[in-house]
Scaffold this motif. Structure first.
Motif, PDB file in Angstrom:
ATOM      1  N   SER A 158       0.804  -1.214   0.000  1.00  0.00           N
ATOM      2  CA  SER A 158       0.000   0.000   0.000  1.00  0.00           C
ATOM      3  C   SER A 158       0.840   1.270   0.000  1.00  0.00           C
ATOM      4  CB  SER A 158      -0.928   0.006   1.230  1.00  0.00           C
ATOM      5  OG  SER A 158      -0.150  -0.037   2.421  1.00  0.00           O
ATOM      6  N   ARG A 159       2.111   1.167   0.346  1.00  0.00           N
ATOM      7  CA  ARG A 159       2.934   2.369   0.447  1.00  0.00           C
ATOM      8  C   ARG A 159       3.436   2.783  -0.924  1.00  0.00           C
ATOM      9  NH1 ARG A 159       5.051   4.919   4.659  1.00  0.00           N
ATOM     10  NH2 ARG A 159       6.838   6.297   4.384  1.00  0.00           N
ATOM     11  N   ASP A 160       3.403   4.086  -1.189  1.00  0.00           N
ATOM     12  CA  ASP A 160       3.910   4.610  -2.452  1.00  0.00           C
ATOM     13  C   ASP A 160       5.400   4.340  -2.590  1.00  0.00           C
ATOM     14  OD1 ASP A 160       1.486   5.543  -3.211  1.00  0.00           O
ATOM     15  OD2 ASP A 160       1.837   7.624  -2.616  1.00  0.00           O
ATOM     16  N   LYS A 161       5.843   4.290  -3.835  1.00  0.00           N
ATOM     17  CA  LYS A 161       7.266   4.210  -4.141  1.00  0.00           C
ATOM     18  C   LYS A 161       7.577   5.225  -5.226  1.00  0.00           C
ATOM     19  CE  LYS A 161       7.279  -0.785  -3.275  1.00  0.00           C
ATOM     20  NZ  LYS A 161       7.447  -2.116  -3.903  1.00  0.00           N
ATOM     21  N   TRP A 162       8.846   5.629  -5.296  1.00  0.00           N
ATOM     22  CA  TRP A 162       9.252   6.540  -6.350  1.00  0.00           C
ATOM     23  C   TRP A 162       9.074   5.864  -7.700  1.00  0.00           C
ATOM     24  CZ3 TRP A 162       9.978  11.416  -5.096  1.00  0.00           C
ATOM     25  CH2 TRP A 162      10.377  11.740  -3.802  1.00  0.00           C
ATOM     26  N   SER A 163       8.502   6.583  -8.642  1.00  0.00           N
ATOM     27  CA  SER A 163       8.299   6.019  -9.970  1.00  0.00           C
ATOM     28  C   SER A 163       9.627   5.759 -10.659  1.00  0.00           C
ATOM     29  CB  SER A 163       7.450   6.982 -10.822  1.00  0.00           C
ATOM     30  OG  SER A 163       6.198   7.216 -10.220  1.00  0.00           O
ATOM     31  N   LYS A 164      10.593   6.673 -10.463  1.00  0.00           N
ATOM     32  CA  LYS A 164      11.909   6.539 -11.072  1.00  0.00           C
ATOM     33  C   LYS A 164      12.965   6.914 -10.039  1.00  0.00           C
ATOM     34  CE  LYS A 164      10.066   8.069 -15.553  1.00  0.00           C
ATOM     35  NZ  LYS A 164      10.151   9.118 -16.594  1.00  0.00           N
ATOM     36  N   LYS A 165      14.138   6.333 -10.187  1.00  0.00           N
ATOM     37  CA  LYS A 165      15.239   6.658  -9.287  1.00  0.00           C
ATOM     38  C   LYS A 165      15.596   8.141  -9.382  1.00  0.00           C
ATOM     39  CE  LYS A 165      18.878   6.248  -6.669  1.00  0.00           C
ATOM     40  NZ  LYS A 165      19.902   5.245  -6.904  1.00  0.00           N
ATOM     41  N   VAL A 166      15.521   8.686 -10.587  1.00  0.00           N
ATOM     42  CA  VAL A 166      15.897  10.094 -10.770  1.00  0.00           C
ATOM     43  C   VAL A 166      14.960  11.020 -10.001  1.00  0.00           C
ATOM     44  CG1 VAL A 166      14.523  10.460 -12.867  1.00  0.00           C
ATOM     45  CG2 VAL A 166      16.615  11.797 -12.499  1.00  0.00           C
ATOM     46  N   ASP A 167      13.700  10.599  -9.814  1.00  0.00           N
ATOM     47  CA  ASP A 167      12.763  11.423  -9.045  1.00  0.00           C
ATOM     48  C   ASP A 167      13.244  11.587  -7.609  1.00  0.00           C
ATOM     49  OD1 ASP A 167      11.192  11.607 -11.269  1.00  0.00           O
ATOM     50  OD2 ASP A 167       9.810  10.020 -10.667  1.00  0.00           O
ATOM     51  N   PHE A 168      13.713  10.486  -7.026  1.00  0.00           N
ATOM     52  CA  PHE A 168      14.225  10.539  -5.657  1.00  0.00           C
ATOM     53  C   PHE A 168      15.481  11.403  -5.580  1.00  0.00           C
ATOM     54  CE2 PHE A 168      17.446   8.650  -2.779  1.00  0.00           C
ATOM     55  CZ  PHE A 168      16.880   9.033  -1.570  1.00  0.00           C
ATOM     56  N   LEU A 169      16.418  11.187  -6.488  1.00  0.00           N
ATOM     57  CA  LEU A 169      17.659  11.945  -6.462  1.00  0.00           C
ATOM     58  C   LEU A 169      17.413  13.440  -6.616  1.00  0.00           C
ATOM     59  CD1 LEU A 169      20.338   9.878  -8.435  1.00  0.00           C
ATOM     60  CD2 LEU A 169      20.348  10.509  -6.013  1.00  0.00           C
ATOM     61  N   LEU A 170      16.543  13.806  -7.563  1.00  0.00           N
ATOM     62  CA  LEU A 170      16.256  15.220  -7.777  1.00  0.00           C
ATOM     63  C   LEU A 170      15.559  15.826  -6.559  1.00  0.00           C
ATOM     64  CD1 LEU A 170      15.152  15.304 -11.530  1.00  0.00           C
ATOM     65  CD2 LEU A 170      17.306  16.080 -10.539  1.00  0.00           C
ATOM     66  N   SER A 171      14.707  15.043  -5.893  1.00  0.00           N
ATOM     67  CA  SER A 171      14.020  15.552  -4.702  1.00  0.00           C
ATOM     68  C   SER A 171      15.001  15.788  -3.566  1.00  0.00           C
ATOM     69  CB  SER A 171      12.926  14.565  -4.263  1.00  0.00           C
ATOM     70  OG  SER A 171      11.916  14.451  -5.242  1.00  0.00           O
ATOM     71  N   VAL A 172      15.922  14.851  -3.356  1.00  0.00           N
ATOM     72  CA  VAL A 172      16.905  15.003  -2.278  1.00  0.00           C
ATOM     73  C   VAL A 172      17.862  16.149  -2.585  1.00  0.00           C
ATOM     74  CG1 VAL A 172      18.802  13.882  -1.049  1.00  0.00           C
ATOM     75  CG2 VAL A 172      16.746  12.594  -1.591  1.00  0.00           C
ATOM     76  N   ILE A 173      18.334  16.206  -3.835  1.00  0.00           N
ATOM     77  CA  ILE A 173      19.232  17.300  -4.210  1.00  0.00           C
ATOM     78  C   ILE A 173      18.497  18.634  -4.130  1.00  0.00           C
ATOM     79  CG2 ILE A 173      20.542  18.310  -6.118  1.00  0.00           C
ATOM     80  CD1 ILE A 173      21.252  15.481  -6.989  1.00  0.00           C
ATOM     81  N   GLY A 174      17.228  18.643  -4.561  1.00  0.00           N
ATOM     82  CA  GLY A 174      16.446  19.871  -4.488  1.00  0.00           C
ATOM     83  C   GLY A 174      16.265  20.356  -3.070  1.00  0.00           C
ATOM     84  N   PHE A 175      16.131  19.414  -2.118  1.00  0.00           N
ATOM     85  CA  PHE A 175      16.018  19.813  -0.718  1.00  0.00           C
ATOM     86  C   PHE A 175      17.357  20.299  -0.171  1.00  0.00           C
ATOM     87  CE2 PHE A 175      16.718  18.478   3.714  1.00  0.00           C
ATOM     88  CZ  PHE A 175      15.847  19.356   4.343  1.00  0.00           C
ATOM     89  N   ALA A 176      18.438  19.582  -0.515  1.00  0.00           N
ATOM     90  CA  ALA A 176      19.753  19.921   0.030  1.00  0.00           C
ATOM     91  C   ALA A 176      20.302  21.216  -0.562  1.00  0.00           C
ATOM     92  CB  ALA A 176      20.735  18.769  -0.212  1.00  0.00           C
ATOM     93  N   VAL A 177      20.144  21.395  -1.874  1.00  0.00           N
ATOM     94  CA  VAL A 177      20.632  22.609  -2.531  1.00  0.00           C
ATOM     95  C   VAL A 177      19.508  23.631  -2.523  1.00  0.00           C
ATOM     96  CG1 VAL A 177      21.591  23.588  -4.644  1.00  0.00           C
ATOM     97  CG2 VAL A 177      22.166  21.243  -3.976  1.00  0.00           C
ATOM     98  N   ASP A 178      19.610  24.627  -1.660  1.00  0.00           N
ATOM     99  CA  ASP A 178      18.496  25.553  -1.477  1.00  0.00           C
ATOM    100  C   ASP A 178      19.017  26.980  -1.365  1.00  0.00           C
ATOM    101  OD1 ASP A 178      19.709  25.526   0.967  1.00  0.00           O
ATOM    102  OD2 ASP A 178      17.935  24.977   2.112  1.00  0.00           O
ATOM    103  N   LEU A 179      18.158  27.868  -0.881  1.00  0.00           N
ATOM    104  CA  LEU A 179      18.541  29.275  -0.748  1.00  0.00           C
ATOM    105  C   LEU A 179      19.722  29.462   0.200  1.00  0.00           C
ATOM    106  CD1 LEU A 179      15.037  30.991  -0.509  1.00  0.00           C
ATOM    107  CD2 LEU A 179      16.495  30.738  -2.511  1.00  0.00           C
ATOM    108  N   GLY A 180      19.852  28.556   1.181  1.00  0.00           N
ATOM    109  CA  GLY A 180      20.973  28.660   2.108  1.00  0.00           C
ATOM    110  C   GLY A 180      22.319  28.567   1.423  1.00  0.00           C
TER     111      GLY A 180
END
Length: 543
Positions: free
Chosen positions: A37-59
């Motif tokens: 029942s738990r969602d999974k990332w459709s593609k590996k790149v989706d996860f990587l871009l999400s993590v990088i998007g969170f880590a690389v920010d305005l800070g």
């Protein structure tokens, strides 16, 4: 690769399947199955871009360059790099592995690690909300700049506007301009007197009226955030202290985001490689931003004939909304570059907002699935509404003072304390060997000695010191009572940890005294099956 050393392909197993290997009986390994029942990332790149998007920010754009300059420029790179190698990256790797293995959010995961530390999960959620309050306000400012950039002449390029004062001094493209201590650049007056209208506020005692333009920007942003999150992941020494705060604020361990995002990974995803790639991208982005901002500050100081510290005298978003726009205004094609720059700022900020709020959503929904399992849309709507209402007080003309208060006390030292306790709980109570066995079950190899030593000793030691800063913004000295309020803000999240410990011990103290023996099946949770092993501290703290 031999069968003994190959990773367990748990995704293909039934929910309650138990995999055993006689050769492992001396070294118990926790094997987890992923629920259908738990969602999974459709593609590996989706996860990587999400993590990088969170880590690389305005800070990376404004916080790192200022802190780097404030603490000695190039000399700051030494503690920053050491903190990244021995603190940030190991704990980044740890959180990705924990989230991927246990497949649950920042609150429920402590049922599987050591329940007495469950207050860490609640503290993480509170910190994430504080960050969301002031972070989205900063993004709203960027949206205001983005809107203001759609003009033939950028509004912060001249001193001929209604909001300018006699102190406005435009020195670019002109000769024989004298810069004094009272001089203000057009970009500075646009930010302070037009965007914030801070001149209509006398400080925290009188924050003035509400800025309806910023309120509209906030409403638009939270609307975007809601429709990006409602369906889930398938749609979406002081130098050392400053170094620690920056690396953890930037990389993000302790905010619950890595736990949440990794919990949607496939069991055998290579989270080790993900941690290394994301950390390198994040640090290189910070270094690049530092080189750019130092170049701009040096040029501006030369043009004004002043020292660099006089140009970069205000910490925080001032670099983002004064220094960068002032540099862009003097480029050929300034309108185009202003639009592109602030669009980039908005997208960087939104990526971090998505991650931060998804951490809260995942944590709460995993903790109360019987209530929220089929109500994600309504829960997300309620959470976004709470964040929007909380941001109202930051949309006043003196809202920048409140933003500064939340920025310094809402997450700074609190997140360091939370990450410290998290590292101790996993390494010392759950057990470093058991955690390494978990990683081996997923990846097929055991973490090396470097990672083990960092998790057990070095990373916690680097986090053991924290201080609260002296507040100052636009030459406004914060009153003493506001510092007390800041302490309360910082304590309001961290206090969840000892409170929950007392609560848990008050419920289970008889069992702790008796130290009952666990049954051979280990944890009663339907998704956990242990191979029989010796009782340890984790089994004791489970009760």
């Amino acid at each position: 690769m031999s069968e003994q050393n190959s990773p367990v392909q748990v995704d293909s197993l039934p929910r309650q399947a138990i995999q055993t290997n006689p050769s492992h009986t001396a070294n118990p390994v926790l094997l987890t199955t992923q629920t259908d029942s738990r969602d999974k990332w459709s593609k590996k790149v989706d996860f990587l871009l999400s993590v990088i998007g969170f880590a690389v920010d305005l800070g990376n754009v404004w916080r790192f360059p200022y802190i780097c300059y404030q603490n000695g420029g190039g000399a700051f790179l030494i503690p920053y790099t050491l903190m990244a190698i021995f603190g940030g990256v190991p704990l980044f790797y740890m959180e990705l592995a924990l989230g991927q293995f246990h497949r649950t959010g920042a609150i429920s995961i402590w049922k599987r690690i050591c329940p007495i530390f469950k207050g860490i999960g609640f503290a993480i959620c509170i910190i994430a909300l504080y960050v969301s309050f002031y972070y989205n306000t900063i993004i709203a400012w960027a949206l205001y700049y983005f809107y203001s950039s759609f003009t033939g002449t950028l509004p912060w390029t001249s001193c001929d506007n209604p909001w300018n004062t006699p102190n406005c001094t435009n020195y670019f493209g002109k000769s024989n301009v004298t810069w004094t201590t009272f001089s203000k650049s057009p970009a500075e007056e646009f930010y302070m007197r037009k965007v914030l209208e801070i001149q209509k506020s006398s400080g925290l005692y009188d924050v003035g009226g509400i800025r309806w333009q910023l309120l509209l920007c906030l409403f638009l942003l939270f609307t975007i955030v809601y429709f990006s999150l409602w369906k889930g992941v398938k749609t979406s020494g002081k130098v050392w202290v400053d170094a620690a705060a920056q690396i953890f604020f930037s990389l993000g361990p302790g905010f619950g985001v890595l736990l949440a995002l990794a919990s949607y990974n496939h069991f055998n995803n290579n989270c080790y490689r993900d941690a290394i790639v994301t950390s390198v991208v994040n640090c290189l982005t910070s270094f690049l931003s530092g080189f750019v901002i130092f170049t701009v500050l040096g040029y501006m100081a030369e043009m004004r004939d002043v020292e660099v510290e006089d140009v970069a005298k205000d910490k925080g978003p001032s670099l983002l909304f004064i220094t960068y726009p002032e540099a862009i205004a003097n480029m050929v094609g300034s309108t185009f570059f202003a639009i592109i720059f602030f669009l980039m700022m908005i997208t960087l900020g939104l990526d971090s907002t998505f991650g931060g709020l998804e951490a809260v959503i995942t944590a709460v929904m995993d903790e109360y699935p019987h209530i929220l399992a089929k109500q994600r849309e309504l829960f997300v709507l309620g959470l976004i509404t709470i964040c929007f209402l909380a941001c109202l007080c930051l949309s006043f003309q003196g809202g920048a003072y409140v933003v500064k208060l939340l920025e310094e006390f809402g997450a700074g030292c609190s997140i360091l304390a939370v990450v410290l306790l998290e590292a101790i709980a996993v390494s010392w109570f759950y057990g470093i060997q058991r955690f390494c066995d978990d990683v081996k079950a997923m990846l097929g190899f055991t973490p090396g000695t470097f990672w083990k030593v960092c998790w057990v000793a070095i990373s916690p030691a680097f986090l053991a010191v924290s201080i609260f800063p002296l507040l100052m913004l636009f030459d406004y000295r914060y009153p003493e009572w506001s510092i007390s309020v800041g302490y309360l803000i910082g304590a309001s999240s961290f206090i969840c940890i000892p409170f929950y410990m007392v609560y848990k011990l008050s419920l289970t103290s008889p069992q702790l005294r008796e130290r009952p023996h666990l049954p051979a099946t280990g944890l009663p949770h339907p998704r956990h099956n242990y191979i029989r092993g010796r009782p340890d501290r984790r089994e004791a703290c489970q009760h």
